[in-house]
Design a protein around this motif. Sequence first.
Motif, PDB file in Angstrom:
ATOM      1  N   VAL A 229      13.065  11.487 -13.941  1.00  0.00           N
ATOM      2  CA  VAL A 229      14.254  11.248 -13.008  1.00  0.00           C
ATOM      3  C   VAL A 229      15.661  12.033 -13.886  1.00  0.00           C
ATOM      4  CG1 VAL A 229      15.778   9.706 -11.935  1.00  0.00           C
ATOM      5  CG2 VAL A 229      13.199   9.133 -11.975  1.00  0.00           C
ATOM      6  N   LYS A 230      15.765  11.772 -15.132  1.00  0.00           N
ATOM      7  CA  LYS A 230      16.790  12.284 -15.735  1.00  0.00           C
ATOM      8  C   LYS A 230      16.852  13.941 -15.796  1.00  0.00           C
ATOM      9  CE  LYS A 230      16.559  13.539 -20.009  1.00  0.00           C
ATOM     10  NZ  LYS A 230      16.502  13.927 -21.208  1.00  0.00           N
ATOM     11  N   THR A 231      15.633  14.105 -15.851  1.00  0.00           N
ATOM     12  CA  THR A 231      15.670  15.812 -15.741  1.00  0.00           C
ATOM     13  C   THR A 231      16.002  16.483 -14.578  1.00  0.00           C
ATOM     14  OG1 THR A 231      13.772  15.919 -17.678  1.00  0.00           O
ATOM     15  CG2 THR A 231      14.048  17.915 -16.271  1.00  0.00           C
ATOM     16  N   MET A 232      15.423  15.676 -13.597  1.00  0.00           N
ATOM     17  CA  MET A 232      15.659  16.277 -12.218  1.00  0.00           C
ATOM     18  C   MET A 232      17.309  16.009 -11.599  1.00  0.00           C
ATOM     19  SD  MET A 232      12.887  17.023 -11.320  1.00  0.00           S
ATOM     20  CE  MET A 232      13.206  17.670  -9.356  1.00  0.00           C
ATOM     21  N   LEU A 233      17.618  14.943 -12.204  1.00  0.00           N
ATOM     22  CA  LEU A 233      19.288  14.782 -11.999  1.00  0.00           C
ATOM     23  C   LEU A 233      20.007  15.861 -12.799  1.00  0.00           C
ATOM     24  CD1 LEU A 233      19.578  10.942 -12.264  1.00  0.00           C
ATOM     25  CD2 LEU A 233      19.929  12.322 -10.178  1.00  0.00           C
ATOM     26  N   GLN A 234      19.634  16.108 -13.761  1.00  0.00           N
ATOM     27  CA  GLN A 234      20.206  17.162 -14.672  1.00  0.00           C
ATOM     28  C   GLN A 234      20.323  18.687 -14.496  1.00  0.00           C
ATOM     29  OE1 GLN A 234      20.678  14.773 -19.115  1.00  0.00           O
ATOM     30  NE2 GLN A 234      19.224  16.578 -18.894  1.00  0.00           N
ATOM     31  N   THR A 235      19.059  18.885 -13.525  1.00  0.00           N
ATOM     32  CA  THR A 235      19.020  20.446 -13.091  1.00  0.00           C
ATOM     33  C   THR A 235      19.038  20.334 -11.531  1.00  0.00           C
ATOM     34  OG1 THR A 235      16.589  19.860 -12.846  1.00  0.00           O
ATOM     35  CG2 THR A 235      17.526  20.638 -15.152  1.00  0.00           C
ATOM     36  N   ARG A 318      21.399  11.298  -5.042  1.00  0.00           N
ATOM     37  CA  ARG A 318      22.767  10.430  -5.183  1.00  0.00           C
ATOM     38  C   ARG A 318      22.879   9.741  -6.390  1.00  0.00           C
ATOM     39  NH1 ARG A 318      21.488   9.694   0.376  1.00  0.00           N
ATOM     40  NH2 ARG A 318      20.347   7.498  -0.128  1.00  0.00           N
ATOM     41  N   GLY A 319      21.657   9.460  -7.143  1.00  0.00           N
ATOM     42  CA  GLY A 319      21.727   8.705  -8.385  1.00  0.00           C
ATOM     43  C   GLY A 319      20.211   8.405  -8.603  1.00  0.00           C
ATOM     44  N   ARG A 325      13.159   7.228  -5.916  1.00  0.00           N
ATOM     45  CA  ARG A 325      12.352   7.056  -4.597  1.00  0.00           C
ATOM     46  C   ARG A 325      12.006   8.251  -3.862  1.00  0.00           C
ATOM     47  NH1 ARG A 325      16.589   5.080  -2.114  1.00  0.00           N
ATOM     48  NH2 ARG A 325      16.064   2.765  -2.740  1.00  0.00           N
ATOM     49  N   GLU A 326      12.611   9.483  -3.915  1.00  0.00           N
ATOM     50  CA  GLU A 326      12.315  10.807  -3.385  1.00  0.00           C
ATOM     51  C   GLU A 326      11.254  11.343  -3.962  1.00  0.00           C
ATOM     52  OE1 GLU A 326      14.439  14.934  -2.093  1.00  0.00           O
ATOM     53  OE2 GLU A 326      15.658  12.983  -2.225  1.00  0.00           O
ATOM     54  N   ILE A 327      11.282  11.216  -5.299  1.00  0.00           N
ATOM     55  CA  ILE A 327      10.245  11.974  -6.177  1.00  0.00           C
ATOM     56  C   ILE A 327       8.711  11.229  -5.841  1.00  0.00           C
ATOM     57  CG2 ILE A 327       9.216  12.162  -8.535  1.00  0.00           C
ATOM     58  CD1 ILE A 327      12.148  12.490  -9.411  1.00  0.00           C
ATOM     59  N   ARG A 328       8.798   9.791  -5.755  1.00  0.00           N
ATOM     60  CA  ARG A 328       7.697   9.348  -5.450  1.00  0.00           C
ATOM     61  C   ARG A 328       7.201   9.438  -4.172  1.00  0.00           C
ATOM     62  NH1 ARG A 328       5.669   5.207  -2.737  1.00  0.00           N
ATOM     63  NH2 ARG A 328       7.602   4.561  -1.796  1.00  0.00           N
ATOM     64  N   ALA A 329       8.221   9.436  -3.002  1.00  0.00           N
ATOM     65  CA  ALA A 329       7.824   9.642  -1.620  1.00  0.00           C
ATOM     66  C   ALA A 329       7.149  11.143  -1.539  1.00  0.00           C
ATOM     67  CB  ALA A 329       9.051   9.837  -0.739  1.00  0.00           C
ATOM     68  N   VAL A 330       7.783  12.139  -2.302  1.00  0.00           N
ATOM     69  CA  VAL A 330       7.123  13.500  -2.294  1.00  0.00           C
ATOM     70  C   VAL A 330       5.987  13.900  -2.769  1.00  0.00           C
ATOM     71  CG1 VAL A 330       7.727  15.904  -2.240  1.00  0.00           C
ATOM     72  CG2 VAL A 330       9.566  14.389  -1.444  1.00  0.00           C
ATOM     73  N   GLN A 331       6.127  13.237  -4.213  1.00  0.00           N
ATOM     74  CA  GLN A 331       5.013  13.811  -5.034  1.00  0.00           C
ATOM     75  C   GLN A 331       4.016  12.631  -5.390  1.00  0.00           C
ATOM     76  OE1 GLN A 331       6.823  15.425  -8.390  1.00  0.00           O
ATOM     77  NE2 GLN A 331       8.541  16.220  -7.239  1.00  0.00           N
ATOM     78  N   GLY A 332       4.235  11.311  -4.842  1.00  0.00           N
ATOM     79  CA  GLY A 332       3.461  10.331  -5.313  1.00  0.00           C
ATOM     80  C   GLY A 332       3.841   9.447  -6.696  1.00  0.00           C
TER      81      GLY A 332
END
Length: 368
Positions: A229-235, A318-319, A325-332
């Motif tokens: 999650v941290k990596t996705m927020l930073q990039t 958004r945070g 939530r989105e990572i889990r929904a899209v990628q499981g």
Amino acid sequence: MEPAEAAAVADLDWEDWSGEGNFVHHMLAGSIAGVTEHTVMFPVDTLKTHIQCMRECPERQAGSRVLEMVRGQGMLRLWRGVGTMFVGCVPAHAAYFSILELCKERFGANGGGHAPVAAAAAGVFATVFHDAVMTPMDVIKQRLQLGYYRGIGDCVRTIARAEGVGALYRSFPTTLFMNIPYGAIMVAANESLKTALRPRGDHTTATYMLAGCGAGAVAAAATTPLDVVKTMLQTQAIHAHATRYAAAAAAPHVAAPAAAAAPIFAGTALASSGLLRRACAAPAGATVALMPAVFHSNAAARCIQGCGEKPEVKLQYRGFVDAAREIRAVQGWSGLFRGVVPRLMVHAPSVAISWTTYETAKRWLQDT
């Protein structure tokens, strides 16, 4: 944490240092340990960053991604962004190890035997000071690892213009949320493993290596979802602009020679996606749009029409909660564990290298 422990930290007085050894020695040894650890393990960390940012089949693409980068730009491509570690690691690790040793002494972790709670509390306080220094450097490091910007200075100036200085700390709450449990688990495990391996306290280099390796593996595995999650927020801003580029490349209203994009995006996630290769292979006379230079130029943060206005950066998440939530929904659920293998490959030896270097340097400084 007990009120007495919190009060002890509030009353820290560096002039009355009473930890093991000299305070300055802890700072110097910590700086040496941090630079050594991150420099040696940087290529694996680069691989981990790419895997976590890939949208499809990251495990299958990982090997080919590394080979593509090395073939195109040489072995040093795997160390792109390592300069951030020299800038950030020295003060961050100096603060980390000195505060860690002081808190261990104040909380009673150095009294002999197992004291995992006291060691974990010391790890928490040390982590907060470390992350306050390292978070901006980590943001810059990850974007350079993905192939964007010309260097540290270009990255900082461009982020400040296009996203605001606050973007350097956008992931700070998530970083603390991840690193506080990581630091607590790692320090507690490291101290307990050292005690289990050498109950008498006669620690050797092998003791530090084995304890550090085990502590790093346990802490890294437990906090991998938070790291994703941290990596996705930073990039995420990079992905937002990549999407803009993809849309613009399909529109005929902005003409620009596709070949000009090749050296800029060589080795980046965008180039590896195949989009740039398809654009550069377009027939003569075809019109494509270059991604705004927001990532690469000191004169960046202007729209692609050159009007001088900043391009709007629409962030995907958004945070922390929204990203998870989105990572889990899209990628499981497996998406939250992307990069767990290279993360283990980074942190197990990293902690071993860091603590062994730290203890060795500390002893050497104390003996001189």
